[in-house]
Design an enzyme around this catalytic site. Structure first.
Site, mmCIF file in Angstrom:
data_model
loop_
_atom_site.group_PDB
_atom_site.id
_atom_site.type_symbol
_atom_site.label_atom_id
_atom_site.label_comp_id
_atom_site.label_asym_id
_atom_site.label_seq_id
_atom_site.Cartn_x
_atom_site.Cartn_y
_atom_site.Cartn_z
ATOM 1 N N GLY A 1 0.893 -1.071 -0.039
ATOM 2 C CA GLY A 1 0.138 0.002 -0.452
ATOM 3 C C GLY A 1 1.197 0.613 -0.207
ATOM 4 N N GLY B 1 0.364 5.585 0.728
ATOM 5 C CA GLY B 1 -0.178 6.991 1.239
ATOM 6 C C GLY B 1 0.513 8.005 0.779
ATOM 7 N N GLY B 2 0.426 8.797 1.075
ATOM 8 C CA GLY B 2 0.647 10.529 1.507
ATOM 9 C C GLY B 2 2.419 10.170 1.496
ATOM 10 N N PHE B 3 2.566 9.439 2.211
ATOM 11 C CA PHE B 3 4.046 10.087 3.087
ATOM 12 C C PHE B 3 4.484 8.670 2.321
ATOM 13 C CE2 PHE B 3 2.723 13.711 5.474
ATOM 14 C CZ PHE B 3 3.190 15.019 4.350
ATOM 15 N N THR C 1 5.037 4.670 2.160
ATOM 16 C CA THR C 1 4.792 3.627 1.315
ATOM 17 C C THR C 1 5.057 1.656 2.335
ATOM 18 O OG1 THR C 1 5.661 4.080 -0.888
ATOM 19 C CG2 THR C 1 5.532 1.554 -0.213
ATOM 20 N N LYS D 1 6.090 0.114 7.510
ATOM 21 C CA LYS D 1 6.086 1.755 6.564
ATOM 22 C C LYS D 1 7.334 2.115 6.659
ATOM 23 C CE LYS D 1 1.873 4.722 7.151
ATOM 24 N NZ LYS D 1 0.826 5.227 8.051
ATOM 25 N N ASP E 1 -9.555 10.866 10.467
ATOM 26 C CA ASP E 1 -10.082 10.746 9.342
ATOM 27 C C ASP E 1 -10.137 9.269 8.964
ATOM 28 O OD1 ASP E 1 -9.112 11.097 7.195
ATOM 29 O OD2 ASP E 1 -7.454 10.981 6.839
HETATM 30 N N1 ATP Z 1 -0.540 -2.465 9.442
HETATM 31 C C1 ATP Z 1 -0.931 -2.604 8.121
HETATM 32 N N2 ATP Z 1 -1.045 -4.417 7.423
HETATM 33 C C2 ATP Z 1 -1.221 -4.263 6.017
HETATM 34 N N3 ATP Z 1 -1.386 -2.987 4.965
HETATM 35 C C3 ATP Z 1 -1.403 -1.958 5.985
HETATM 36 C C4 ATP Z 1 -0.835 -2.093 7.269
HETATM 37 N N4 ATP Z 1 -0.799 -0.459 7.084
HETATM 38 C C5 ATP Z 1 -1.268 -0.124 6.025
HETATM 39 N N5 ATP Z 1 -1.352 -0.242 5.288
HETATM 40 C C6 ATP Z 1 -1.648 -0.299 3.715
HETATM 41 O O1 ATP Z 1 -1.283 0.597 3.157
HETATM 42 C C7 ATP Z 1 -1.668 1.212 2.534
HETATM 43 C C8 ATP Z 1 -1.297 2.675 3.092
HETATM 44 O O2 ATP Z 1 -1.110 2.592 4.858
HETATM 45 P P1 ATP Z 1 -1.479 4.748 5.685
HETATM 46 O O3 ATP Z 1 -2.892 4.637 4.946
HETATM 47 O O4 ATP Z 1 -0.634 3.724 6.492
HETATM 48 O O5 ATP Z 1 -0.295 5.325 5.019
HETATM 49 P P2 ATP Z 1 0.302 7.297 4.865
HETATM 50 O O6 ATP Z 1 1.134 7.726 3.559
HETATM 51 O O7 ATP Z 1 0.169 7.241 6.452
HETATM 52 O O8 ATP Z 1 -1.174 7.471 4.573
HETATM 53 P P3 ATP Z 1 -2.533 8.771 4.133
HETATM 54 O O9 ATP Z 1 -1.593 8.929 3.442
HETATM 55 O O10 ATP Z 1 -3.490 8.379 4.168
HETATM 56 O O11 ATP Z 1 -1.969 9.418 5.442
HETATM 57 C C9 ATP Z 1 -3.459 1.314 3.067
HETATM 58 O O12 ATP Z 1 -3.988 1.442 2.429
HETATM 59 C C10 ATP Z 1 -3.060 0.010 4.041
HETATM 60 O O13 ATP Z 1 -3.675 -0.835 2.001
#
Ligand code: ATP
Length: 919
Positions: free
Chosen positions: A59, A61-63, A65, A81, A182
């Site tokens: 996955g 997100g904003g900042f 992977t 992450k 959110d």
């Molecule tokens: N603990 C986890 N286990 C499995 N997949 C995850 C987990 N956390 C996040 N993901 C996957 O990764 C993607 C991005 O994670 P997340 O939304 O936490 O990133 P972010 O950069 O913080 O997002 P945002 O931009 O919404 O703040 C999620 O949409 C999900 O598909």
């Protein structure tokens, strides 16, 4: 890989649509960031910290992977992450730093089953990393995109809503409250088993009283509450708004920013209360929204209860839950509209019921009280009460028990209360949630081969027993193998774990262990179980107490008496035993439990000699929870404001022996079935402690089908005298019976210890057959042991013609009600279903084939469809004649917060973290 179609604002971090040019939140021009080339990244970075091997990118997100990774040290799957700093603009670095620290701080300090745990964090020159619990699932956004119209069925949305409410209640009741800020389908992950996790605590904030507005506008367009656009400070009501928008999107399949967001124009008809609640949650003015997430949760539960109630016939006891409003479920969801949270009984087999009834009768409980053990629904208090938690010294919960004599050995325990204590002190690989879904307990994750024969479980990190000693895969292997030991009297694994490879030889005493054959421990953190039959419900069987962990050292030291020494540190659950006198069991929190820790400082179970005494103890405040309200007290207790009842998976039915005349004729069986007005039994004799049913798979089982009909093709449970008479005549013609006076003698056998109500019920059945069919049925009483012997041998001895009995589920799966009882070669098919000389036998064998196929069908939807089809055929064939399903009747004091009992009559182990005593 999740498609990325959201553009995050470089100035404030808010999520915008990819095509937008101006940030919806701060109005700054959006900068289209460059995607990271993940393939390239995967090739160059494969091992982090010399420990985490990146497997796949799951996955973005904003900042960040997010990668699925293997922790080489613990051999478990984790989520890593990664936040890449290079290329970030100064403002982005500030935001990313903020997000990273907040996520670590919250992730490490917050403990809730729906919040992924944070295990570690580290950084290198260009990246920051967070290692967290891996969620094997997908976001609700991804999930709904796969469904027709992007819509989820109502029951599933309610289940999700209640789970989200639960975790929001937890966050909002922190001091100071934490506002998630959110909530949206992208930030809620769903496992295959339907468990919900909130991800991305990055923008959560602690509520600061007095602060007029947030320093930053954060959130996602459409889901963010209006005040999040910088006009006001976010409060708990902002999360309520976002939850409302999320639920609406899931129900309607439309994104909140789609042109038309009114639910009235969607092809979905909702319960009126739900439409009203959603409208309130989505009010622009926060003051117009529900005041707390607890009140939202309470209303959703009432709606849920309304759905469950609308599937049953009316019953006379004034329901403690608010009245239900009949509603229409769209046809697309009609087949899957199971009541999501129905309580359940933890008694297994007929023999168990027999023993328990005998014992309770000796103790002065009516046999009916046996079937009214703990169960229920969530009890809530007002917001102000919920947030002011009295000190630990007052966190004591006293529970009335009817019997604490049973040894607390997971392998043999059968009474509900002992099973409850075992579930609090002995953990298993998996456990049941309140909605009967399965989640990992000692197992962090698991996988199976495509055929479902080999199951590999990866354990949680650093598991310990309550004496601090390590708990490894070897302990689990030992416990499962021991449960299969034929020397164990009354072991339940011979039914529940029978498909572990080698189990049959172990029972037969041909091998000394199945470790090395059906159970393997490649290392301390991994357990492999091989099956001889690839039953799709294997995980359900692992929720039985016999699959929980015992401590070998204790058994080696004390032998079978080890249960007298459980306070010596053998606990693996959220509580440990402090004292067990058989009159009283005291539990205190187990600090070595891996999961969320209980808030209660002590739970005492006290044994009372009879139900009247325990109810009196409740009235005088000595105990706060009584779960065995017998029929004799139902009237009195039901007038109490704190009386609750909810369906449990226990049914009473009449069996007719297909091998003996006249019941080898299907029409005669059908005539006997349709002659009975089941409504009258539940209303007048059972006084609303039961509800009438035509079903074999009971309400509350995940596969229960609300569309199932009686054998006359309609859902009425009031009987059908005209059709009964006609069927009788046709049956008699087929059998060459010229007149009722030449009708074979019919004898209905029952157990000697039947309660007064049960005897009334038998007399009522007798009267109905006489009035409707003109047939005099003889009633025959048998000593308990003889009765159950006859029932068990009905297949061979042909010496019992018709009997009345109850069945309670072992685990929440349709197979427990179908294959186990009517399957070919099933030890519990004591009825000779399919293996008899009746004309219906060939058709019965067709049903048996469907059941056998269902058992090994790995696709859950297909499997449920097969069971439901078979169930309808079993009903039409009067495989047995269901009379009623039990309600769980209990009382609980209003100052006990958060007590939710699942459909097996158990409080889920991790739920204890959210149960406490209020002022
Ligand atoms: N603990 C986890 N286990 C499995 N997949 C995850 C987990 N956390 C996040 N993901 C996957 O990764 C993607 C991005 O994670 P997340 O939304 O936490 O990133 P972010 O950069 O913080 O997002 P945002 O931009 O919404 O703040 C999620 O949409 C999900 O598909």
């Amino acid at each position: 890989m999740k498609p990325v179609n959201i553009l995050y604002c470089a100035n404030c971090g808010a999520a915008n649509h990819e095509q937008d040019t101006i940030c919806f939140a701060c109005g700054k021009t959006l900068v289209h960031a460059q995607d990271i080339d993940e393939q390239e990244q995967m090739q160059t970075i494969v091992l982090l910290e010399n420990r985490y091997r990146l497997i796949d990118s799951v996955g973005k997100g904003g900042f960040a992977t997010v990668y699925k990774a293997e922790d080489l040290r613990s051999k478990t799957i984790v989520a890593v992450k990664e936040i890449t700093l290079k290329d970030l603009k100064p403002q982005e670095i500030i935001d990313a730093t903020d997000t990273y620290h907040r996520e670590i701080r919250f992730g490490e300090s917050l403990k809730h089953p729906a919040l992924p745990r944070v295990y570690a964090h580290f950084m290198d020159q260009d990246h920051w990393y967070i290692v967290a619990q891996f969620i094997d699932g997908q976001t609700l956004e991804e999930y709904r995109q796969q469904l027709p119209g992007g819509q989820l069925p109502l029951d599933e949305v309610l289940s999700i809503a209640l789970q989200v409410c639960d975790v929001l209640t937890y966050l909002h009741s922190r001091q100071p409250p934490i506002i998630f800020r959110d909530i949206k389908p992208d930030n809620i992950m769903r496992t295959r088993a339907g468990r919900i996790y909130l991800i991305d605590l990055g923008i959560a904030r602690q509520f600061r009283p007095g602060q007029r507005r947030d320093t930053q506008a954060l959130g996602s367009p459409g889901y963010a509450a209006p005040e999040q656009y910088g006009s006001d400070q976010t409060t708990e009501r902002s999360d309520i708004y976002s939850l409302g928008a999320t639920l609406q999107a899931l129900l309607t399949g439309r994104d909140p920013l789609d042109e038309d967001t009114t639910i009235t124009r969607k092809p979905v008809v909702l319960p009126e209360e739900l439409s009203e609640l959603l409208a309130e949650m989505l009010a622009r003015d926060p003051a117009q929204r529900p005041s707390s997430i607890i009140s939202v949760q309470r209303r959703l539960e009432q709606i849920n209860t309304g759905i469950a109630s609308s599937q049953a016939s009316p019953i006379p006891v004034p329901p403690p839950a608010p009245a239900s409003t009949p509603y229409y479920i769209p046809s697309t969801t009609a087949g899957s509209g199971n009541p999501p949270t129905a309580p359940k009984q933890r008694f297994g087999r007929l023999q168990v019921i027999a023993i328990a009834i005998a014992l309770l009768a000796v103790l002065g409980f009516g046999s009916d009280s046996l079937l009214n053990y703990i169960s229920g629904r969530t009890h809530h208090v007002s917001r102000s009460q919920a947030t002011s938690i009295p000190p630990a010294s007052q966190q004591v919960l006293n529970i009335a028990a009817s019997n604490l004599d049973e040894p607390l050995d997971p392998a043999t325990v059968q009474y509900t209360q002992s099973t409850q204590i075992v579930s609090m002190t002995s953990a298993g690989l998996v456990s049941l949630e309140n909605d009967m879904r399965i989640h990992g307990q000692l197992a962090l994750s698991w996988e199976t081969d495509p055929q479902g024969y080999t199951w590999t479980f990866h354990l949680q990190h650093g598991l310990k027993f309550s004496d601090g000693s390590p708990l490894t895969s070897k302990d689990i292997a030992y416990s499962l193998d021991r449960a299969l030991d034929p020397a164990l009297k009354d072991g339940t694994a011979m039914y529940n774990l029978q498909y572990i490879q080698g189990a049959d030889q172990r029972f037969a005493g041909k091998v000394k262990t199945v470790i090395g054959q059906g159970i393997l421990t490649p290392d301390d953190d991994t357990l492999v179980i091989k099956l001889s039959k690839n039953i799709a419900y294997f995980l359900d069987t692992l929720t039985c107490p016999c699959a929980s962990v015992v401590k070998k050292a204790l058994i080696d030291k004390y032998g079978q008496n080890f249960t007298d020494h459980l306070s010596e540190g053998s606990s693996s659950g959220p509580f440990k035993i402090e004292r067990n006198t058989k009159q009283q069991v005291d539990l205190i929190p187990n600090p070595d439990y891996y999961g969320p820790h209980p808030k209660l400082s002590r739970i005492s179970f006290t044994a009372y000699t009879d139900a009247e005494t325990s109810y009196h103890a409740y009235q005088t405040g000595q105990v706060s929870f009584v779960n065995n309200i017998p029929l004799s007290l139902a009237d009195t207790a039901s007038r109490d404001q704190t009386f609750y009842r909810s369906p449990q998976l226990t049914m009473t039915y009449v069996a007719m022996n297909y091998q003996i005349k006249p019941f080898d004729n299907i029409k005669i069986r059908q005539a006997f079935a349709l002659a009975i007005d089941k409504d009258l039994i539940s209303q007048t004799i059972r006084k609303g402690t039961t509800f009438p049913t035509n079903h074999i798979i009971p309400r509350g089982d995940p596969s229960a089908n609300p569309a199932t009909v009686g054998l006359d093709g309609n859902q009425s449970t009031a009987g059908n005298p005209e059709q009964a008479k006609q069927l009788l005549q046709e049956g008699m013609d087929e059998e060459g019976i010229a007149a009722i006076k030449s009708f074979p003698t019919v004898t209905l056998t029952y157990s000697q210890n039947s309660s007064i109500a049960s005897r009334e019920e038998l007399a009522f059945l007798q009267a109905q057959w006489k009035t409707t069919l003109g047939i005099s049925v003889k009633l025959q009483e048998m000593p308990v042991g003889t009765f159950y012997n006859l029932v068990d041998n009905a297949k061979d001895a042909r010496n019992i013609q018709m009997w009345r009995i109850s069945w309670a589920a072992d685990y929440p799966d349709a197979s427990d009600w179908t294959t186990l009882q009517f399957g070919q070669n099933s030890a519990q098919n004591t009825y000779a279903y399919g293996q008899n000389q009746s004309k219906a036998a060939p058709d019965q064998q067709v049903i048996q084939k469907t059941l056998a196929q269902a058992d090994v069908t790995q696709d859950q939807q297909q499997r449920v469809a097969l069971y439901q089809g078979a169930e309808q055929n079993l009903i039409n064939d009067v495989a047995w004649l269901p009379l009623y399903q039990f309600y769980d009747c209990y009382v609980v004091k209003p100052n006990i917060y958060g007590l939710t009992v699942n459909a097996m009559g158990m409080i889920s182990p991790d739920d204890w973290a959210n149960i406490y005593v209020t002022q």
